[in-house]
Design an enzyme around this catalytic site. Structure first.
Site, PDB file in Angstrom:
ATOM      1  CE  LYS A   1      65.848  18.497  26.263  1.00  0.00           C
ATOM      2  NZ  LYS A   1      64.997  18.453  25.005  1.00  0.00           N
TER       3      LYS A   1
ATOM      4  CD  GLN B   1      60.523  18.619  16.018  1.00  0.00           C
ATOM      5  OE1 GLN B   1      61.503  19.280  16.805  1.00  0.00           O
ATOM      6  NE2 GLN B   1      60.890  17.479  15.479  1.00  0.00           N
TER       7      GLN B   1
ATOM      8  CG  ASN C   1      49.952  25.901  11.121  1.00  0.00           C
ATOM      9  OD1 ASN C   1      50.376  25.076  12.200  1.00  0.00           O
ATOM     10  ND2 ASN C   1      50.160  27.259  11.148  1.00  0.00           N
TER      11      ASN C   1
ATOM     12  CB  SER D   1      52.789  24.713  21.755  1.00  0.00           C
ATOM     13  OG  SER D   1      52.373  25.731  20.754  1.00  0.00           O
TER      14      SER D   1
ATOM     15  CG  MET E   1      55.306  13.792  17.335  1.00  0.00           C
ATOM     16  SD  MET E   1      55.416  12.236  18.441  1.00  0.00           S
ATOM     17  CE  MET E   1      57.293  12.594  19.040  1.00  0.00           C
TER      18      MET E   1
ATOM     19  CB  THR F   1      50.546  16.870  24.435  1.00  0.00           C
ATOM     20  OG1 THR F   1      49.612  17.482  23.654  1.00  0.00           O
ATOM     21  CG2 THR F   1      49.989  16.925  25.961  1.00  0.00           C
TER      22      THR F   1
ATOM     23  CE  LYS G   1      52.890  23.126  25.325  1.00  0.00           C
ATOM     24  NZ  LYS G   1      54.132  22.581  24.916  1.00  0.00           N
TER      25      LYS G   1
ATOM     26  N   GLY H   1      53.933  10.874  22.264  1.00  0.00           N
ATOM     27  CA  GLY H   1      55.256  11.139  22.498  1.00  0.00           C
ATOM     28  C   GLY H   1      55.709  12.452  23.239  1.00  0.00           C
TER      29      GLY H   1
END
Length: 321
Positions: free
Chosen positions: A67, A138, A159, A199, A219, A221, A226, A292
């Site tokens: 990818k 996401q 958030n 992020s 999910m 990092t 990060k 992840g």
């Protein structure tokens, strides 16, 4: 050579099929039947973009490829997705390029599938409250995939920019679940499963926020520096990941290992749980954490599956190459 354009992916790939493909490739990795090649990820010095390659080979599925893509932060202003990627699949017997596949939606689906696999194998069976940290693009894919794994009765969310929480509220409503905006303290106290998809360069979820029995899926990092959760959480949890080498270098475990809180040997493959060679969760009080990091083999697995469906549906474009 076959081409499956980005515009065709939504009609070809489902969350369930993504789950099946990702679960199978995690199991193959743990058996030693599939392996990822070293990741290349670089700032290109233009448009503030990060660009790189993830690649690998799955001997069980004969998926070979890569990818190519990255993150262009200015794309949203242009009406484009910030994350841009394309998957290239090669014939394992001849090395010829067999398919080029749009990778944007597939990346979202495979990332959500990875956290869903972790929930299926590690979360308590009686989990009722889903906590969401992060409300970016996401996040809705994560929520939709997660609710297929447990009988959640409520979603709570936090958030950094509260005005974006409407995205989570709308998705929860679409799924028939009540939604509640919460502080991180409240989210940790209520949640049986927490998905963090940010992020961030600094932890949001702290050790004091996490209750016994929680399953956490980190999910976001995937790069050095990060960090989504306090490193002390990993010291208290049983830690699982897609690939140990990535987890300790570019994933969430990089910080806990760097601080000497855990060792590389404390990070377990989720594939071992799938294969039954690791027991996974062993008590209702245990905290489990899935790191992840995102591996190239996930992309190859979902891309290969979508090519098969595209051929069957007659929508794959064949070109001489």
């Amino acid at each position: 050579m076959l081409i499956v354009p980005e515009s065709a992916i939504a009609d070809l790939m489902t969350a369930d099929e993504s789950f099946t493909a990702v679960e199978a490739v995690f199991a193959a990795m743990s058996r030693g039947d599939a392996y990822n090649f070293p990741v290349i990820r670089e700032a290109i010095g233009h448009a503030d973009a990060l660009y790189g390659f993830k690649s690998g080979f799955d001997r069980a599925g004969l998926n070979l490829g890569l990818k190519s893509g990255g993150y262009w932060p200015g794309n949203e202003a242009r009406g484009l997705t910030n994350h841009q990627s394309t998957v290239f699949l090669f014939d394992a017997d001849t090395g010829q390029c067999r398919a080029v596949v749009g990778g944007n939606l597939l990346t979202a689906l495979r990332t959500a599938a990875a956290s869903a696999v972790s929930i299926a194998h590690l979360a308590r069976p009686d989990a009722k409250v889903l906590g969401m940290i992060g409300a970016g693009h996401q996040s809705v894919f994560q929520m939709r995939a997660a609710v297929r794994q447990r009988s959640f009765e409520k979603v709570v969310g936090w958030n950094y920019h509260p005005e974006m929480l409407s995205r989570l509220a709308d998705c929860a409503a679409e799924l028939g679940l009540p939604f509640e905006a919460a502080s991180l303290e409240e989210l940790g106290a209520q949640s049986d499963v927490i998905i963090s998809i940010t992020s961030s360069q600094a932890p949001s979820l702290m050790d004091a926020h996490v209750a016994p029995g929680t399953h956490i899926a980190c999910m976001g990092t995937d790069t050095k520096g990060k960090q989504e959760v306090e490193a002390a959480i990993l010291a208290r949890a049983t830690v699982f990941t897609d690939e140990v080498a990535q987890s300790i270098t570019i994933g969430e475990a990089q910080h806990a290992v760097g601080q000497g809180l855990i060792a590389e040997t404390d990070v377990n493959e989720i594939g071992a749980v799938i294969n039954g060679t690791h027991p996974g969760r062993t008590s209702d009080e245990e905290i489990t954490l899935f790191d992840g990091t995102g591996v190239g083999l996930q992309d190859l697995a979902v891309a290969s599956a979508v090519v098969e469906r595209a051929v069957a549906a007659g929508v794959a474009i064949e070109v001489a190459f």
